[in-house]
Design a protein around this motif. Structure first.
Motif, PDB file in Angstrom:
ATOM      1  N   GLY A 278       0.824  -1.203   0.000  1.00 12.71           N
ATOM      2  CA  GLY A 278       0.000   0.000   0.000  1.00 12.71           C
ATOM      3  C   GLY A 278       0.857   1.251   0.000  1.00 12.71           C
ATOM      4  N   SER A 279       1.994   1.195   0.681  1.00  9.33           N
ATOM      5  CA  SER A 279       2.881   2.353   0.737  1.00  9.33           C
ATOM      6  C   SER A 279       3.510   2.657  -0.614  1.00  9.33           C
ATOM      7  CB  SER A 279       3.975   2.127   1.784  1.00  9.33           C
ATOM      8  OG  SER A 279       3.416   2.057   3.084  1.00  9.33           O
ATOM      9  N   VAL A 280       3.691   1.627  -1.455  1.00  9.94           N
ATOM     10  CA  VAL A 280       4.230   1.867  -2.805  1.00  9.94           C
ATOM     11  C   VAL A 280       3.274   2.744  -3.607  1.00  9.94           C
ATOM     12  CG1 VAL A 280       4.830   0.772  -4.998  1.00  9.94           C
ATOM     13  CG2 VAL A 280       5.594  -0.252  -2.843  1.00  9.94           C
TER      14      VAL A 280
ATOM     15  N   SER B  23       0.799   4.569  -2.404  1.00  7.79           N
ATOM     16  CA  SER B  23       0.622   5.874  -1.771  1.00  7.79           C
ATOM     17  C   SER B  23       1.784   6.791  -2.117  1.00  7.79           C
ATOM     18  CB  SER B  23       0.492   5.729  -0.251  1.00  7.79           C
ATOM     19  OG  SER B  23       1.734   5.416   0.358  1.00  7.79           O
ATOM     20  N   ALA B  24       2.977   6.221  -2.311  1.00  7.77           N
ATOM     21  CA  ALA B  24       4.150   7.029  -2.635  1.00  7.77           C
ATOM     22  C   ALA B  24       4.041   7.676  -4.009  1.00  7.77           C
ATOM     23  CB  ALA B  24       5.412   6.177  -2.556  1.00  7.77           C
ATOM     24  N   VAL B  25       3.352   7.008  -4.924  1.00  9.94           N
ATOM     25  CA  VAL B  25       3.186   7.587  -6.263  1.00  9.94           C
ATOM     26  C   VAL B  25       1.838   8.298  -6.408  1.00  9.94           C
ATOM     27  CG1 VAL B  25       4.746   5.950  -7.336  1.00  9.94           C
ATOM     28  CG2 VAL B  25       2.312   5.408  -7.229  1.00  9.94           C
ATOM     29  N   GLY B  26       1.024   8.232  -5.360  1.00 11.22           N
ATOM     30  CA  GLY B  26      -0.246   8.947  -5.387  1.00 11.22           C
ATOM     31  C   GLY B  26      -1.235   8.412  -6.394  1.00 11.22           C
ATOM     32  N   ARG B  27      -1.232   7.093  -6.588  1.00 15.80           N
ATOM     33  CA  ARG B  27      -2.123   6.466  -7.567  1.00 15.80           C
ATOM     34  C   ARG B  27      -2.904   5.327  -6.925  1.00 15.80           C
ATOM     35  NH1 ARG B  27       1.953   4.553 -11.911  1.00 15.80           N
ATOM     36  NH2 ARG B  27       0.129   3.338 -12.562  1.00 15.80           N
ATOM     37  N   VAL B  28      -4.125   5.137  -7.386  1.00 13.00           N
ATOM     38  CA  VAL B  28      -4.967   4.030  -6.922  1.00 13.00           C
ATOM     39  C   VAL B  28      -4.715   2.825  -7.822  1.00 13.00           C
ATOM     40  CG1 VAL B  28      -7.334   3.228  -6.616  1.00 13.00           C
ATOM     41  CG2 VAL B  28      -6.727   5.577  -6.013  1.00 13.00           C
TER      42      VAL B  28
ATOM     43  N   ASP C  97      -3.528  13.289  -1.170  1.00  7.07           N
ATOM     44  CA  ASP C  97      -2.218  13.578  -1.752  1.00  7.07           C
ATOM     45  C   ASP C  97      -1.575  14.852  -1.239  1.00  7.07           C
ATOM     46  OD1 ASP C  97      -3.875  15.423  -2.892  1.00  7.07           O
ATOM     47  OD2 ASP C  97      -3.447  14.890  -4.969  1.00  7.07           O
ATOM     48  N   GLU C  98      -1.918  15.244  -0.008  1.00  2.26           N
ATOM     49  CA  GLU C  98      -1.360  16.473   0.530  1.00  2.26           C
ATOM     50  C   GLU C  98      -0.553  16.198   1.790  1.00  2.26           C
ATOM     51  OE1 GLU C  98      -4.330  19.450   1.012  1.00  2.26           O
ATOM     52  OE2 GLU C  98      -5.058  19.285  -1.050  1.00  2.26           O
ATOM     53  N   TYR C  99       0.399  15.281   1.682  1.00  4.10           N
ATOM     54  CA  TYR C  99       1.221  14.941   2.842  1.00  4.10           C
ATOM     55  C   TYR C  99       2.094  16.132   3.245  1.00  4.10           C
ATOM     56  CZ  TYR C  99       4.525  12.521   5.861  1.00  4.10           C
ATOM     57  OH  TYR C  99       5.285  12.147   6.915  1.00  4.10           O
ATOM     58  N   ARG C 100       1.960  16.544   4.486  1.00 12.52           N
ATOM     59  CA  ARG C 100       2.752  17.672   4.991  1.00 12.52           C
ATOM     60  C   ARG C 100       3.457  17.329   6.301  1.00 12.52           C
ATOM     61  NH1 ARG C 100      -1.095  21.766   6.379  1.00 12.52           N
ATOM     62  NH2 ARG C 100      -2.694  20.149   6.302  1.00 12.52           N
ATOM     63  N   GLY C 101       3.465  16.081   6.665  1.00 12.25           N
ATOM     64  CA  GLY C 101       4.106  15.678   7.908  1.00 12.25           C
ATOM     65  C   GLY C 101       3.375  14.505   8.526  1.00 12.25           C
TER      66      GLY C 101
ATOM     67  N   LEU D  36      -2.680   7.327   1.905  1.00 14.73           N
ATOM     68  CA  LEU D  36      -2.162   8.606   2.376  1.00 14.73           C
ATOM     69  C   LEU D  36      -0.830   8.843   1.678  1.00 14.73           C
ATOM     70  CD1 LEU D  36      -2.885   8.175   6.200  1.00 14.73           C
ATOM     71  CD2 LEU D  36      -4.414   9.046   4.398  1.00 14.73           C
ATOM     72  N   ALA D  37      -0.789   9.800   0.780  1.00 18.55           N
ATOM     73  CA  ALA D  37       0.365   9.999  -0.096  1.00 18.55           C
ATOM     74  C   ALA D  37       1.663  10.095   0.690  1.00 18.55           C
ATOM     75  CB  ALA D  37       0.168  11.254  -0.942  1.00 18.55           C
ATOM     76  N   ASN D  38       2.687   9.366   0.198  1.00 18.32           N
ATOM     77  CA  ASN D  38       4.015   9.363   0.808  1.00 18.32           C
ATOM     78  C   ASN D  38       3.991   8.928   2.269  1.00 18.32           C
ATOM     79  OD1 ASN D  38       3.968  12.126  -1.115  1.00 18.32           O
ATOM     80  ND2 ASN D  38       5.581  10.634  -1.522  1.00 18.32           N
TER      81      ASN D  38
END
Length: 255
Positions: free
Chosen positions: A122-124, A126-131, A150-154, A177-179
């Motif tokens: 799932g983290s892969v 989320s890292a690219v921001g794609r379903v 896709d708005e990871y800020r921390g 959750l992106a990234n």
């Protein structure tokens, strides 16, 4: 353990007379510990990261502790939290990221289980921001796509960022959750298990198919019909089978 399954499904697939019970009687703490163990084998294995919370009838929550991996947690390790996420029973600690769970529970009264982790596959995605597309039947056991925030800020231990992630989930069943990782909610342990393993399987399968150059996703209508048959009531006996397997591997999970 079977009371959250559609009675019609139980009637159709009930074990034959004389068979043993599918699972022993389990406390809520044992169920949470088993879910941790089972999901760890499925890819929810980022060291000591992540929590599972289970809402209780008295408004408290059960949660796995900070210091232990999901692969080693036992029933006696499970913490009880108050409505604000503070520990009221247990000998371990909880991470500041528990605020994400409390925010989701507060916003979603239909939800009794919240799972957050940085799962392997799932983290892969989320890292690219794609379903990930749905390429097979097992990937289609839940009838909707995850929302992608896709708005990871921390990290979500920051209360404002945790609330933003909870808001992004909205009425959805799961989120990437992106990234960061994944967020899964459900109305019980059985449904939580199905949704969590389906998301990780779907992410893993799609990565492998794309590695080979891509494939043809299931038709949307077929995927939706498959998920509608399984997600609401739970795939018959799947949770029990995986829980039994974990108990056989290490009976101490129930201690």
């Amino acid at each position: 353990m079977m009371n959250d399954v559609d009675p019609q499904i139980l009637a159709r697939y009930a074990p034959r007379p004389g068979r043993h019970a599918l699972l022993p009687s389990l406390t809520p703490q044992q169920q949470v510990a088993l879910l941790c163990r089972v999901l760890h084998r499925e890819g929810y294995n980022d060291h000591i990261a992540g929590h599972i919370t289970l809402r209780q009838e008295d408004g408290t929550y059960l949660a796995n502790p900070w210091e232990l991996t999901w692969a080693e947690v036992k029933g006696s390790d499970i913490l009880r939290l108050d409505a604000q996420g503070k520990i009221i029973e247990g000998e371990w600690n909880i991470t500041p990221a528990i605020n994400l769970h409390i925010d989701v529970h507060s916003a979603r009264h239909d939800v009794s289980v919240v799972i957050h982790n940085h799962s392997e596959w799932g983290s892969v995605w989320s890292a690219v921001g794609r379903v990930p597309p749905i390429y097979d039947q097992t990937s289609a056991l839940v009838d909707t796509d995850p929302v992608c925030y896709d708005e990871y800020r921390g990290t979500v231990e920051d209360s404002e960022l945790g609330r933003a992630a909870a808001d992004a989930l909205g009425e959805h069943k799961w989120a990437l959750l992106a990234n960061h990782g994944v967020l899964v909610v459900a109305n019980g342990i059985r449904q939580a298990h199905l949704r969590a393993i389906t998301l990780e399987w779907r992410c893993r399968m799609a990565w492998r198919v794309n590695l080979l150059g891509g494939g043809v996703p299931l038709p949307a209508a077929v995927a939706q019909a498959t998920g509608q048959r399984t997600d609401a009531s739970g795939f018959p006996f799947l949770w029990e089978a995986m829980a039994r397997d974990e108990i056989r591997r290490d009976p101490s999970v129930l201690e």
